[in-house]
Scaffold this motif. Structure first.
Motif, PDB file in Angstrom:
ATOM      1  N   GLU A 174       0.819  -1.216   0.000  1.00 29.30           N
ATOM      2  CA  GLU A 174       0.000   0.000   0.000  1.00 29.30           C
ATOM      3  C   GLU A 174       0.850   1.263   0.000  1.00 29.30           C
ATOM      4  OE1 GLU A 174      -3.193   0.790  -0.213  1.00 29.30           O
ATOM      5  OE2 GLU A 174      -3.852  -1.268  -0.466  1.00 29.30           O
ATOM      6  N   VAL A 175       1.996   1.211   0.649  1.00 24.88           N
ATOM      7  CA  VAL A 175       2.844   2.401   0.745  1.00 24.88           C
ATOM      8  C   VAL A 175       3.455   2.736  -0.614  1.00 24.88           C
ATOM      9  CG1 VAL A 175       4.907   3.364   1.864  1.00 24.88           C
ATOM     10  CG2 VAL A 175       3.341   1.911   3.165  1.00 24.88           C
ATOM     11  N   ASN A 176       4.042   1.733  -1.278  1.00 25.45           N
ATOM     12  CA  ASN A 176       4.706   1.960  -2.563  1.00 25.45           C
ATOM     13  C   ASN A 176       3.760   1.853  -3.758  1.00 25.45           C
ATOM     14  OD1 ASN A 176       7.179   2.288  -1.260  1.00 25.45           O
ATOM     15  ND2 ASN A 176       7.587   0.083  -1.317  1.00 25.45           N
ATOM     16  N   LYS A 177       2.537   1.372  -3.518  1.00 24.45           N
ATOM     17  CA  LYS A 177       1.528   1.206  -4.574  1.00 24.45           C
ATOM     18  C   LYS A 177       2.031   0.319  -5.721  1.00 24.45           C
ATOM     19  CE  LYS A 177      -1.372   4.160  -2.716  1.00 24.45           C
ATOM     20  NZ  LYS A 177      -2.337   3.633  -1.813  1.00 24.45           N
ATOM     21  N   CYS A 178       2.589  -0.843  -5.340  1.00 25.22           N
ATOM     22  CA  CYS A 178       3.069  -1.785  -6.348  1.00 25.22           C
ATOM     23  C   CYS A 178       3.030  -3.198  -5.774  1.00 25.22           C
ATOM     24  CB  CYS A 178       4.480  -1.427  -6.818  1.00 25.22           C
ATOM     25  SG  CYS A 178       5.725  -1.577  -5.554  1.00 25.22           S
ATOM     26  N   ILE A 179       3.239  -4.182  -6.657  1.00 19.46           N
ATOM     27  CA  ILE A 179       3.291  -5.578  -6.246  1.00 19.46           C
ATOM     28  C   ILE A 179       4.718  -5.902  -5.855  1.00 19.46           C
ATOM     29  CG2 ILE A 179       2.997  -7.951  -7.020  1.00 19.46           C
ATOM     30  CD1 ILE A 179       0.792  -6.943  -8.851  1.00 19.46           C
ATOM     31  N   VAL A 180       4.895  -6.567  -4.691  1.00 15.66           N
ATOM     32  CA  VAL A 180       6.214  -6.827  -4.140  1.00 15.66           C
ATOM     33  C   VAL A 180       6.415  -8.332  -3.962  1.00 15.66           C
ATOM     34  CG1 VAL A 180       7.741  -6.398  -2.173  1.00 15.66           C
ATOM     35  CG2 VAL A 180       6.137  -4.630  -2.909  1.00 15.66           C
ATOM     36  N   ASN A 181       7.569  -8.833  -4.393  1.00 20.56           N
ATOM     37  CA  ASN A 181       8.001 -10.200  -4.103  1.00 20.56           C
ATOM     38  C   ASN A 181       8.916 -10.159  -2.897  1.00 20.56           C
ATOM     39  OD1 ASN A 181       6.821 -11.969  -5.930  1.00 20.56           O
ATOM     40  ND2 ASN A 181       8.266 -11.429  -7.539  1.00 20.56           N
ATOM     41  N   GLU A 182       8.569 -10.905  -1.859  1.00 18.60           N
ATOM     42  CA  GLU A 182       9.366 -10.912  -0.646  1.00 18.60           C
ATOM     43  C   GLU A 182       9.682 -12.340  -0.247  1.00 18.60           C
ATOM     44  OE1 GLU A 182       7.641  -7.047   1.754  1.00 18.60           O
ATOM     45  OE2 GLU A 182       6.741  -9.003   2.117  1.00 18.60           O
ATOM     46  N   PRO A 183      10.806 -12.533   0.455  1.00 14.66           N
ATOM     47  CA  PRO A 183      11.049 -13.873   1.015  1.00 14.66           C
ATOM     48  C   PRO A 183       9.948 -14.218   2.014  1.00 14.66           C
ATOM     49  CG  PRO A 183      13.021 -12.513   1.146  1.00 14.66           C
ATOM     50  CD  PRO A 183      11.908 -11.627   0.695  1.00 14.66           C
ATOM     51  N   LEU A 184       9.548 -15.479   1.998  1.00 19.09           N
ATOM     52  CA  LEU A 184       8.447 -15.907   2.845  1.00 19.09           C
ATOM     53  C   LEU A 184       8.901 -15.986   4.295  1.00 19.09           C
ATOM     54  CD1 LEU A 184       5.519 -16.937   2.836  1.00 19.09           C
ATOM     55  CD2 LEU A 184       6.432 -19.229   2.632  1.00 19.09           C
ATOM     56  N   GLU A 185       8.116 -15.400   5.177  1.00 19.65           N
ATOM     57  CA  GLU A 185       8.413 -15.441   6.602  1.00 19.65           C
ATOM     58  C   GLU A 185       7.233 -16.072   7.315  1.00 19.65           C
ATOM     59  OE1 GLU A 185       8.856 -12.287  10.217  1.00 19.65           O
ATOM     60  OE2 GLU A 185       9.697 -11.742   8.285  1.00 19.65           O
ATOM     61  N   LEU A 186       7.464 -17.221   7.921  1.00 18.01           N
ATOM     62  CA  LEU A 186       6.419 -17.928   8.635  1.00 18.01           C
ATOM     63  C   LEU A 186       6.679 -17.791  10.125  1.00 18.01           C
ATOM     64  CD1 LEU A 186       6.208 -21.188   6.537  1.00 18.01           C
ATOM     65  CD2 LEU A 186       4.656 -19.259   6.496  1.00 18.01           C
ATOM     66  N   SER A 187       5.765 -17.175  10.804  1.00 19.27           N
ATOM     67  CA  SER A 187       5.904 -17.047  12.254  1.00 19.27           C
ATOM     68  C   SER A 187       4.661 -17.612  12.904  1.00 19.27           C
ATOM     69  CB  SER A 187       6.096 -15.576  12.641  1.00 19.27           C
ATOM     70  OG  SER A 187       4.981 -14.818  12.218  1.00 19.27           O
ATOM     71  N   GLN A 188       4.864 -18.302  14.017  1.00 23.51           N
ATOM     72  CA  GLN A 188       3.740 -18.844  14.765  1.00 23.51           C
ATOM     73  C   GLN A 188       3.689 -18.171  16.121  1.00 23.51           C
ATOM     74  OE1 GLN A 188       4.169 -23.060  15.008  1.00 23.51           O
ATOM     75  NE2 GLN A 188       3.341 -23.394  12.970  1.00 23.51           N
ATOM     76  N   GLU A 189       2.491 -17.907  16.558  1.00 19.25           N
ATOM     77  CA  GLU A 189       2.345 -17.292  17.873  1.00 19.25           C
ATOM     78  C   GLU A 189       2.577 -18.335  18.968  1.00 19.25           C
ATOM     79  OE1 GLU A 189      -2.491 -17.858  18.066  1.00 19.25           O
ATOM     80  OE2 GLU A 189      -1.624 -15.866  17.775  1.00 19.25           O
ATOM     81  N   PHE A 190       3.019 -17.859  20.097  1.00 14.95           N
ATOM     82  CA  PHE A 190       3.244 -18.748  21.235  1.00 14.95           C
ATOM     83  C   PHE A 190       1.890 -19.125  21.812  1.00 14.95           C
ATOM     84  CE2 PHE A 190       4.276 -19.543  25.729  1.00 14.95           C
ATOM     85  CZ  PHE A 190       5.167 -20.591  25.537  1.00 14.95           C
ATOM     86  N   ARG A 191       1.651 -20.408  21.973  1.00 13.17           N
ATOM     87  CA  ARG A 191       0.335 -20.855  22.419  1.00 13.17           C
ATOM     88  C   ARG A 191       0.451 -21.532  23.783  1.00 13.17           C
ATOM     89  NH1 ARG A 191      -1.610 -23.546  16.722  1.00 13.17           N
ATOM     90  NH2 ARG A 191      -1.459 -21.628  15.534  1.00 13.17           N
ATOM     91  N   PHE A 192      -0.573 -21.316  24.589  1.00 12.54           N
ATOM     92  CA  PHE A 192      -0.677 -21.988  25.878  1.00 12.54           C
ATOM     93  C   PHE A 192      -1.680 -23.114  25.731  1.00 12.54           C
ATOM     94  CE2 PHE A 192       0.663 -17.696  26.991  1.00 12.54           C
ATOM     95  CZ  PHE A 192       1.759 -17.981  27.804  1.00 12.54           C
TER      96      PHE A 192
END
Length: 198
Positions: A174-192
């Motif tokens: 949204e900031v640059n108003k273009c399509i961006v290819n980024e390295p995939l970042e998978l994060s999981q939330e800490f679960r109880f």
């Protein structure tokens, strides 16, 4: 070459004679015929698919004037011939007599099929789908490109030879108003986890 004839109700003796005519003309390309009670007529080909289909369309004995479907199945685990991984299916129909025939065969990962766009114009889309999903190359195709996968997708989905998560993700910034290819970042939330019964 062998015939498996169960003589279904819709197949008349003229059609059986035509199958023997096909065997006489293209016997070196055909490995076997299967005619079942479930209204299926299957012709298994060794190679040279386009010549046989050209004959089936233009011969007055057959006149299969419409291509209903073209698809491929990955037989990696169940293949009798390990080098022939993909089984292809052409479904042809004669709109006058409503006869249907399956043209079947096997190709390896490194073999290609010849395009049928000069015979059936609807094959262009079907062949592009087979190329995109399975990676079976179609020779002489006028516009062979991906249609169902993402822009930078590497591999072919139905071969299942790619990582499940991928390496990059595509998003709109949204900031640059273009399509961006980024390295995939998978994060999981800490679960109880509560192991007590509620």
């Amino acid at each position: 070459m062998y015939f498996n004839l169960d003589f279904p109700l819709f197949v008349d003796s003229l059609f059986i004679k035509n199958m023997f005519l096909l065997k006489n003309n293209f016997g070196k390309y055909i490995s076997c015929f299967l005619i079942k009670k479930s209204d299926n007529v299957s012709v298994f080909l060794k190679h040279n698919v386009s010549n046989v289909i050209f004959f089936l369309k233009n011969s007055s004995y057959f006149s299969f004037n419409q291509l209903l479907d073209f698809t491929t199945i990955d037989r990696l685990q169940m293949s009798v011939k390990k080098d022939k991984r993909f089984e292809f299916f052409y479904l042809l129909v004669n709109t006058n007599s409503n006869y249907r025939i399956f043209i079947r065969g096997f190709v390896s990962s490194f073999e290609s099929l010849r395009s049928l766009h000069s015979l059936y114009s609807c094959s262009i889309w079907l062949e592009r789908e087979v190329w995109d999903m399975f990676g079976v190359f179609i020779v002489e195709h006028p516009d062979l490109r991906r249609i169902l996968t993402d822009y930078g997708f590497f591999g072919h989905p139905f071969r299942k030879d790619f990582p499940l998560t991928g390496y990059v993700e595509l998003r709109y910034d949204e900031v640059n108003k273009c399509i961006v290819n980024e390295p995939l970042e998978l994060s999981q939330e800490f679960r109880f986890f509560k192991f007590d019964n509620p």
